[in-house]
Design a protein around this motif. Structure first.
Motif, PDB file in Angstrom:
ATOM      1  N   HIS A 221       0.855  -1.188   0.000  1.00 26.19           N
ATOM      2  CA  HIS A 221       0.000   0.000   0.000  1.00 26.19           C
ATOM      3  C   HIS A 221       0.897   1.246   0.000  1.00 26.19           C
ATOM      4  N   PRO A 222       0.540   2.278  -0.787  1.00 25.52           N
ATOM      5  CA  PRO A 222       1.387   3.473  -0.819  1.00 25.52           C
ATOM      6  C   PRO A 222       1.617   4.097   0.555  1.00 25.52           C
ATOM      7  N   ALA A 223       0.637   4.024   1.454  1.00 30.49           N
ATOM      8  CA  ALA A 223       0.841   4.611   2.787  1.00 30.49           C
ATOM      9  C   ALA A 223       1.961   3.870   3.526  1.00 30.49           C
ATOM     10  N   TYR A 224       2.056   2.577   3.288  1.00 24.00           N
ATOM     11  CA  TYR A 224       3.142   1.786   3.887  1.00 24.00           C
ATOM     12  C   TYR A 224       4.476   2.181   3.258  1.00 24.00           C
ATOM     13  N   LEU A 225       4.464   2.409   1.960  1.00 24.50           N
ATOM     14  CA  LEU A 225       5.708   2.805   1.280  1.00 24.50           C
ATOM     15  C   LEU A 225       6.219   4.142   1.797  1.00 24.50           C
ATOM     16  N   LEU A 226       5.288   5.016   2.196  1.00 27.50           N
ATOM     17  CA  LEU A 226       5.705   6.319   2.730  1.00 27.50           C
ATOM     18  C   LEU A 226       6.467   6.147   4.042  1.00 27.50           C
ATOM     19  N   ARG A 227       6.107   5.091   4.772  1.00 25.63           N
ATOM     20  CA  ARG A 227       6.774   4.845   6.060  1.00 25.63           C
ATOM     21  C   ARG A 227       7.987   3.954   5.896  1.00 25.63           C
ATOM     22  N   SER A 228       8.086   3.240   4.799  1.00 27.21           N
ATOM     23  CA  SER A 228       9.135   2.245   4.649  1.00 27.21           C
ATOM     24  C   SER A 228       9.765   2.363   3.261  1.00 27.21           C
ATOM     25  N   LEU A 229      10.629   3.356   3.137  1.00 29.45           N
ATOM     26  CA  LEU A 229      11.154   3.689   1.814  1.00 29.45           C
ATOM     27  C   LEU A 229      11.871   2.533   1.102  1.00 29.45           C
ATOM     28  N   PRO A 230      12.593   1.660   1.821  1.00 26.59           N
ATOM     29  CA  PRO A 230      13.273   0.577   1.085  1.00 26.59           C
ATOM     30  C   PRO A 230      12.319  -0.306   0.286  1.00 26.59           C
ATOM     31  N   GLU A 231      11.065  -0.358   0.721  1.00 22.14           N
ATOM     32  CA  GLU A 231      10.121  -1.221   0.006  1.00 22.14           C
ATOM     33  C   GLU A 231       9.681  -0.606  -1.326  1.00 22.14           C
ATOM     34  N   LYS A 232      10.015   0.668  -1.513  1.00 21.19           N
ATOM     35  CA  LYS A 232       9.618   1.313  -2.766  1.00 21.19           C
ATOM     36  C   LYS A 232      10.196   0.586  -3.977  1.00 21.19           C
ATOM     37  N   ALA A 233      11.418   0.101  -3.835  1.00 15.99           N
ATOM     38  CA  ALA A 233      12.049  -0.606  -4.957  1.00 15.99           C
ATOM     39  C   ALA A 233      11.261  -1.862  -5.299  1.00 15.99           C
ATOM     40  N   LYS A 234      10.749  -2.511  -4.253  1.00 13.71           N
ATOM     41  CA  LYS A 234       9.958  -3.721  -4.495  1.00 13.71           C
ATOM     42  C   LYS A 234       8.642  -3.365  -5.181  1.00 13.71           C
ATOM     43  N   ALA A 235       8.032  -2.264  -4.734  1.00 15.69           N
ATOM     44  CA  ALA A 235       6.782  -1.842  -5.366  1.00 15.69           C
ATOM     45  C   ALA A 235       7.034  -1.512  -6.844  1.00 15.69           C
ATOM     46  N   TRP A 236       8.194  -0.948  -7.110  1.00 11.42           N
ATOM     47  CA  TRP A 236       8.541  -0.647  -8.502  1.00 11.42           C
ATOM     48  C   TRP A 236       8.618  -1.935  -9.325  1.00 11.42           C
ATOM     49  N   GLU A 237       9.244  -2.974  -8.737  1.00 11.44           N
ATOM     50  CA  GLU A 237       9.290  -4.285  -9.422  1.00 11.44           C
ATOM     51  C   GLU A 237       7.870  -4.790  -9.685  1.00 11.44           C
ATOM     52  N   ASP A 238       7.004  -4.617  -8.700  1.00  8.71           N
ATOM     53  CA  ASP A 238       5.625  -5.105  -8.854  1.00  8.71           C
ATOM     54  C   ASP A 238       4.910  -4.367  -9.982  1.00  8.71           C
ATOM     55  N   LEU A 239       5.176  -3.069 -10.056  1.00 11.33           N
ATOM     56  CA  LEU A 239       4.540  -2.287 -11.121  1.00 11.33           C
ATOM     57  C   LEU A 239       5.072  -2.707 -12.484  1.00 11.33           C
ATOM     58  N   CYS A 240       6.369  -3.049 -12.519  1.00 11.92           N
ATOM     59  CA  CYS A 240       6.932  -3.527 -13.790  1.00 11.92           C
ATOM     60  C   CYS A 240       6.281  -4.848 -14.186  1.00 11.92           C
ATOM     61  N   LEU A 241       6.047  -5.703 -13.203  1.00  9.81           N
ATOM     62  CA  LEU A 241       5.342  -6.966 -13.492  1.00  9.81           C
ATOM     63  C   LEU A 241       3.935  -6.661 -14.016  1.00  9.81           C
ATOM     64  N   ALA A 242       3.286  -5.694 -13.386  1.00  7.58           N
ATOM     65  CA  ALA A 242       1.928  -5.334 -13.804  1.00  7.58           C
ATOM     66  C   ALA A 242       1.939  -4.816 -15.241  1.00  7.58           C
ATOM     67  N   ARG A 243       2.904  -3.964 -15.526  1.00  2.00           N
ATOM     68  CA  ARG A 243       2.980  -3.390 -16.874  1.00  2.00           C
ATOM     69  C   ARG A 243       3.258  -4.482 -17.918  1.00  2.00           C
ATOM     70  N   ARG A 244       4.173  -5.394 -17.552  1.00  3.58           N
ATOM     71  CA  ARG A 244       4.519  -6.501 -18.463  1.00  3.58           C
ATOM     72  C   ARG A 244       3.298  -7.396 -18.694  1.00  3.58           C
ATOM     73  N   THR A 245       2.583  -7.665 -17.615  1.00  2.56           N
ATOM     74  CA  THR A 245       1.396  -8.527 -17.728  1.00  2.56           C
ATOM     75  C   THR A 245       0.354  -7.870 -18.624  1.00  2.56           C
ATOM     76  N   MET A 246       0.150  -6.549 -18.426  1.00  2.00           N
ATOM     77  CA  MET A 246      -0.831  -5.847 -19.259  1.00  2.00           C
ATOM     78  C   MET A 246      -0.418  -5.898 -20.725  1.00  2.00           C
ATOM     79  N   LYS A 247       0.846  -5.740 -20.972  1.00  2.32           N
ATOM     80  CA  LYS A 247       1.322  -5.780 -22.362  1.00  2.32           C
ATOM     81  C   LYS A 247       1.036  -7.156 -22.963  1.00  2.32           C
ATOM     82  N   GLU A 248       1.330  -8.189 -22.200  1.00  2.00           N
ATOM     83  CA  GLU A 248       1.065  -9.550 -22.705  1.00  2.00           C
ATOM     84  C   GLU A 248      -0.422  -9.748 -22.955  1.00  2.00           C
ATOM     85  N   LEU A 249      -1.239  -9.276 -22.030  1.00  3.99           N
ATOM     86  CA  LEU A 249      -2.689  -9.447 -22.193  1.00  3.99           C
ATOM     87  C   LEU A 249      -3.171  -8.709 -23.442  1.00  3.99           C
ATOM     88  N   ASN A 250      -2.611  -7.520 -23.677  1.00  6.03           N
ATOM     89  CA  ASN A 250      -3.004  -6.763 -24.875  1.00  6.03           C
ATOM     90  C   ASN A 250      -2.516  -7.448 -26.135  1.00  6.03           C
TER      91      ASN A 250
END
Ligand code: URA
Ligand code: SF4
Length: 254
Positions: A221-250
């Motif tokens: 959750h973004p509110a958690y990321l605001l409190r725990s900055l190191p996890e931002k990199a992981k969220a970025w990986e997750d977003l990349c997975l999301a973007r890749r998945t959307m591209k495949e679905l399209n």
């Protein structure tokens, strides 16, 4: 196997696509039993009339499942079906493109959202907007943003299991109307409500789950990321997975 499934298999994501076929991932306890413990004493202090009996609950779900957008807006604005109605300024249905490909689901409105009637407009919302921008997305453009509970939990506490259960039919209807290609669950309450199982966000990242045939990705959750900055990199990986998945679905849809 459908074409979409075979593409997902090639991506190495298919085994997790079938969450409900992996009994070890599914909690044997119903969400209410699992997370409703210990709240009974508190609950008796509330004037709110408690859960509907099974028959009433079924009728309510059917009524909600038949609503269009106008009906949903009106129903949520007037809803008093859980105790979160008591302290809200207004219910917050969601915002964005009703034809969205992407659905982001948060927890519940905070103070600013309760004030303004739009999800994710406070600090966490600014981060969510930045996260969307990072993968080329913008609020309202093929993107819909909602929450598992539509009314602000007092003091921004985590919504309780009976509250998310009471509110879930609205989100289910929103998803049916939007028919997004991909759902991103932001944090534990969203993931647990949508997947109807216990979820550890850290252990669920990087996988593709299934909500009624729609691929679902779990991230922090973004509110958690605001409190725990190191996890931002992981969220970025997750977003990349999301973007890749959307591209495949399209690509599959072409
Ligand atoms: N946090 C959420 O989960 N949802 C909002 O709308 C705002 C903050
Ligand atoms: Fe109704 Fe959902 Fe608000 Fe509870 S949180 S009162 S179920 S709209």
């Amino acid at each position: 196997m459908t074409r979409r499934e075979s593409i997902l298999k090639e991506m190495g994501l298919a085994p997790l696509w079938r969450l409900r076929e992996r009994p070890e991932l599914v909690s044997p306890l119903a969400p209410l039993a699992r997370r409703g413990e210990g709240g009974e004493g508190q609950r008796q202090d509330h004037p709110h009339p408690g859960p509907l009996p099974p028959a009433g609950e079924e009728t309510r779900k059917q009524r909600i499942a038949a609503l269009g957008w106008d009906g949903l807006k009106a129903a949520v604005a007037d809803c008093r079906d859980c105790r979160l109605c008591e302290q809200r300024k207004q219910a917050v249905l969601g915002v964005g493109d009703v034809d969205a490909d992407w659905l982001f689901v948060g927890e519940g409105p905070g103070a600013e959202e309760d004030e303004r009637g739009e999800p994710f407009v406070g600090q966490a919302g600014q981060l969510l907007d930045a996260m969307l921008a990072a993968i080329g997305l913008q609020r309202g453009r093929k993107v819909y943003i909602g929450n598992v509970v539509k009314c602000r939990p007092p003091g921004n506490r985590t919504p309780e299991a009976d509250e998310t259960a009471a509110c879930f039919p609205y989100l289910q209807r929103q998803i049916e109307l939007i028919r997004p290609k991909l759902i991103v669950a932001l944090g534990k309450p969203a993931a647990e409500t949508l997947l109807d199982t216990e979820v550890k966000v850290g252990a669920s990242r990087g996988r593709l789950f299934d909500y009624r045939g729609i691929p679902l990705i779990v991230t922090y959750h973004p509110a958690y990321l605001l409190r725990s900055l190191p996890e931002k990199a992981k969220a970025w990986e997750d977003l990349c997975l999301a973007r890749r998945t959307m591209k495949e679905l399209n690509d599959v849809a072409r």
